[in-house]
Design an enzyme around this catalytic site. Structure first.
Site, PDB file in Angstrom:
ATOM      1  N   CYS A 114       1.190  -1.401  -0.073  1.00 18.49           N
ATOM      2  CA  CYS A 114      -0.379  -0.055  -0.017  1.00 18.49           C
ATOM      3  C   CYS A 114       0.891   1.457  -0.135  1.00 18.49           C
ATOM      4  O   CYS A 114       0.157   2.207  -0.264  1.00 18.49           O
ATOM      5  CB  CYS A 114      -0.814   0.297   0.864  1.00 18.49           C
ATOM      6  SG  CYS A 114      -2.264  -1.383   1.387  1.00 18.49           S
ATOM      7  N   HIS A 251      -3.281   7.300   1.482  1.00 22.47           N
ATOM      8  CA  HIS A 251      -3.413   6.417   0.899  1.00 22.47           C
ATOM      9  C   HIS A 251      -4.795   5.825   2.020  1.00 22.47           C
ATOM     10  O   HIS A 251      -4.817   6.159   3.189  1.00 22.47           O
ATOM     11  CB  HIS A 251      -2.559   5.257   1.593  1.00 22.47           C
ATOM     12  CG  HIS A 251      -3.171   3.585   1.732  1.00 22.47           C
ATOM     13  ND1 HIS A 251      -3.601   3.659   1.029  1.00 22.47           N
ATOM     14  CD2 HIS A 251      -3.289   2.617   2.880  1.00 22.47           C
ATOM     15  CE1 HIS A 251      -3.825   2.041   0.428  1.00 22.47           C
ATOM     16  NE2 HIS A 251      -3.941   1.864   1.823  1.00 22.47           N
ATOM     17  N   ASN A 281     -10.293  -0.055  -0.281  1.00 18.35           N
ATOM     18  CA  ASN A 281      -8.461  -0.282  -0.294  1.00 18.35           C
ATOM     19  C   ASN A 281      -7.898  -0.695  -1.216  1.00 18.35           C
ATOM     20  O   ASN A 281      -7.897  -1.775  -1.866  1.00 18.35           O
ATOM     21  CB  ASN A 281      -7.737  -0.485   0.956  1.00 18.35           C
ATOM     22  CG  ASN A 281      -5.979  -0.126   1.393  1.00 18.35           C
ATOM     23  OD1 ASN A 281      -5.435  -0.263  -0.021  1.00 18.35           O
ATOM     24  ND2 ASN A 281      -6.136  -1.155   2.175  1.00 18.35           N
TER      25      ASN A 281
HETATM   26  N1  ACO Z   1     -17.936  -7.583   8.764  1.00 16.85           N
HETATM   27  C1  ACO Z   1     -19.017  -7.271  10.162  1.00 16.85           C
HETATM   28  N2  ACO Z   1     -18.380  -8.238  11.639  1.00 16.85           N
HETATM   29  C2  ACO Z   1     -16.896  -8.081  11.178  1.00 16.85           C
HETATM   30  C3  ACO Z   1     -15.681  -8.350   9.719  1.00 16.85           C
HETATM   31  C4  ACO Z   1     -16.900  -8.059   8.759  1.00 16.85           C
HETATM   32  N3  ACO Z   1     -16.732  -7.227   7.406  1.00 16.85           N
HETATM   33  N4  ACO Z   1     -14.529  -8.254   9.562  1.00 16.85           N
HETATM   34  C5  ACO Z   1     -14.248  -8.071  11.277  1.00 16.85           C
HETATM   35  N5  ACO Z   1     -15.411  -8.462  11.697  1.00 16.85           N
HETATM   36  C6  ACO Z   1     -15.351  -8.443  13.762  1.00 16.85           C
HETATM   37  C7  ACO Z   1     -14.403  -9.201  14.230  1.00 16.85           C
HETATM   38  O1  ACO Z   1     -14.521 -10.558  13.369  1.00 16.85           O
HETATM   39  C8  ACO Z   1     -14.366  -8.907  15.545  1.00 16.85           C
HETATM   40  O2  ACO Z   1     -14.629  -8.969  15.626  1.00 16.85           O
HETATM   41  P1  ACO Z   1     -15.331 -10.496  17.859  1.00 16.85           P
HETATM   42  O3  ACO Z   1     -14.728  -9.357  18.911  1.00 16.85           O
HETATM   43  O4  ACO Z   1     -15.887 -10.931  17.775  1.00 16.85           O
HETATM   44  O5  ACO Z   1     -13.505 -11.067  17.434  1.00 16.85           O
HETATM   45  C9  ACO Z   1     -15.405  -7.781  15.212  1.00 16.85           C
HETATM   46  O6  ACO Z   1     -15.427  -7.283  14.538  1.00 16.85           O
HETATM   47  C10 ACO Z   1     -13.886  -6.041  15.534  1.00 16.85           C
HETATM   48  O7  ACO Z   1     -12.690  -6.631  14.738  1.00 16.85           O
HETATM   49  P2  ACO Z   1     -11.549  -5.760  14.784  1.00 16.85           P
HETATM   50  O8  ACO Z   1     -10.016  -6.266  13.107  1.00 16.85           O
HETATM   51  O9  ACO Z   1     -11.357  -5.679  16.175  1.00 16.85           O
HETATM   52  O10 ACO Z   1     -11.568  -4.252  14.000  1.00 16.85           O
HETATM   53  P3  ACO Z   1     -11.366  -2.553  13.422  1.00 16.85           P
HETATM   54  O11 ACO Z   1     -12.329  -2.218  14.331  1.00 16.85           O
HETATM   55  O12 ACO Z   1     -10.038  -3.009  13.901  1.00 16.85           O
HETATM   56  O13 ACO Z   1     -11.791  -2.806  12.357  1.00 16.85           O
HETATM   57  C11 ACO Z   1     -10.061  -3.233   9.788  1.00 16.85           C
HETATM   58  C12 ACO Z   1     -11.018  -3.879  11.264  1.00 16.85           C
HETATM   59  C13 ACO Z   1     -11.554  -2.535   9.530  1.00 16.85           C
HETATM   60  C14 ACO Z   1      -9.939  -3.839   9.143  1.00 16.85           C
HETATM   61  C15 ACO Z   1      -9.656  -1.627  11.027  1.00 16.85           C
HETATM   62  O14 ACO Z   1      -8.749  -2.694  12.307  1.00 16.85           O
HETATM   63  C16 ACO Z   1      -8.049  -1.489   9.614  1.00 16.85           C
HETATM   64  O15 ACO Z   1      -8.817  -0.220   8.981  1.00 16.85           O
HETATM   65  N6  ACO Z   1      -7.181  -1.869   9.937  1.00 16.85           N
HETATM   66  C17 ACO Z   1      -5.617  -1.224   9.443  1.00 16.85           C
HETATM   67  C18 ACO Z   1      -5.842  -1.938   7.918  1.00 16.85           C
HETATM   68  C19 ACO Z   1      -4.638  -1.083   6.868  1.00 16.85           C
HETATM   69  O16 ACO Z   1      -4.859  -0.195   7.342  1.00 16.85           O
HETATM   70  N7  ACO Z   1      -4.412  -2.312   5.926  1.00 16.85           N
HETATM   71  C20 ACO Z   1      -2.543  -1.695   5.676  1.00 16.85           C
HETATM   72  C21 ACO Z   1      -3.329  -0.934   4.666  1.00 16.85           C
HETATM   73  S1  ACO Z   1      -3.458  -2.789   3.149  1.00 16.85           S
HETATM   74  C22 ACO Z   1      -1.699  -2.494   2.734  1.00 16.85           C
HETATM   75  O17 ACO Z   1      -1.198  -2.578   2.549  1.00 16.85           O
HETATM   76  C23 ACO Z   1      -2.613  -4.067   1.707  1.00 16.85           C
END
Ligand code: ACO
Length: 324
Positions: A114, A251, A281
């Site tokens: 990314c 990004h 993304n």
């Molecule tokens: N729908 C419903 N629930 C979901 C989904 C979904 N699509 N995906 C995950 N959940 C659940 C999880 O299982 C978890 O459930 P639990 O609490 O029962 O275990 C709950 O939602 C919370 O999950 P978290 O991962 O803690 O949620 P978070 O608030 O962190 O959001 C996200 C998740 C959107 C992925 C976030 O962490 C994020 O954006 N992270 C960074 C992504 C990023 O910047 N990546 C880098 C660039 S990408 C690259 O380089 C290719």
């Protein structure tokens, strides 16, 4: 007098097929509401069957060339940021050369996931400052839909496909920060974090391309601090502070990361280009897409000071400061 790498044209391409969040409700235990509130994403584009990263890169490059008033023969180098090339080799950049009908110059790909576009832009700037090239096409293009595990709700709802391109040209500047063009950059990577975001396959390990795996929450907690720090480092290299910033072009991974970084930098959201709701993304394509959309919307104007910043697999992260 000093040479500057100045953006003279920008363009983008998005595949025709638009998939709204609600489409995932049919196959996964997820909701439009969860995806919207946790990530800011509302829809994304997916490449058609048979549509490749190079097809999208070529389409974006043509638009950037038209905007710059240049033809393929004017270009000395093509640098493509991608982690989803058509083939293991040759590079997407050489396919772009062929697609544009470019029979001179050179091309190569940059892979920093990314953060790829920030790394590609920095490399293209270095080529211009070193006198290796006078005009460079810098492209970010991805088909992340091809490395999704469609049963993993924590990743497959977040990514999209697309491409964006810039034409960078050597121009004389005064050497101070009033110049148009790239003013500074800061690049970082740290392989200790490699398990946070990776693809579970590759040529020398499994022999197949694999699927994306991500520990979203730990990565989320790294992102705001690292993005703010790299943006500040890049700005401070040329004696600029947050007040000088007209636009953050981040990004586009998650609206909460975008807002958190802007807040930490003291830049109001009115001065941040946001496209994550429409594109998801798109990895290395997200910054050139946002630059192109921002210019098209009339937000980014010639003379504006822009900070781009990105973090992704590696981890790799960085920022570029440029005057549009
Ligand atoms: N729908 C419903 N629930 C979901 C989904 C979904 N699509 N995906 C995950 N959940 C659940 C999880 O299982 C978890 O459930 P639990 O609490 O029962 O275990 C709950 O939602 C919370 O999950 P978290 O991962 O803690 O949620 P978070 O608030 O962190 O959001 C996200 C998740 C959107 C992925 C976030 O962490 C994020 O954006 N992270 C960074 C992504 C990023 O910047 N990546 C880098 C660039 S990408 C690259 O380089 C290719």
């Amino acid at each position: 007098m000093s040479v500057r790498a100045v953006v003279t044209g920008v363009g983008h391409y998005l595949p025709e097929r638009i998939v709204p969040n609600a489409a995932f409700e049919e196959t996964l235990d997820t909701t439009d509401e969860w995806i919207r509130t946790r990530s800011g994403i509302e829809r994304r584009h997916f490449a058609a069957e048979g549509e490749t990263t190079s097809d999208m890169a070529i389409a974006a490059a043509r638009r950037a060339l038209t905007a710059a008033g240049r033809g393929p023969d004017d270009i000395d180098a093509v640098v493509v940021a991608t982690s989803t090339p058509d083939l293991t080799f040759p590079s997407v950049a050489t396919m772009v050369q062929d697609g544009l009908g470019m029979t001179r110059g050179f091309g190569f790909d940059v892979q920093a996931v990314c953060a790829g576009f920030v790394f590609a832009l920095t490399n293209a700037n270095a080529l211009i400052l070193a006198g290796q090239a006078k005009r460079v096409l810098v492209i970010g293009a991805e088909t992340f839909s091809r490395i999704m595990d469609w049963t993993d709700r924590s990743t497959c709802v977040l990514f999209g496909d697309g491409a964006g391109a810039l034409v960078l040209e050597a121009q004389d500047g005064t050497g101070d920060t009033s110049d148009r063009g790239i003013l500074s950059a800061d690049l970082n990577s740290d392989g200790r974090f490699r398990d946070m975001l990776y693809v579970d396959g590759g040529v020398s390990s499994t022999g197949h391309s694999g699927k994306l795996r991500m520990q979203g929450n730990p990565l989320f907690r790294q992102a705001v601090d690292k993005l703010t720090a790299t943006a500040h480092t890049a700005l401070s290299k040329v004696g600029l502070s947050d007040d000088a910033v007209d636009w953050i072009v981040p990004h586009q991974a998650n609206i909460r990361i975008i807002k958190g970084t802007a807040k930490k930098m003291g830049v109001p959201m009115e001065r941040v280009i946001v496209t994550v709701q429409d594109h998801g993304n798109t990895s290395a394509a997200s910054i050139p897409l946002a630059l192109s959309v921002g210019a098209e919307r009339g937000q980014i104007k010639p003379g504006d000071l822009i900070v781009t910043e990105a973090i992704g697999g590696g981890l790799a992260w960085g920022a570029v400061v440029l005057r549009w």
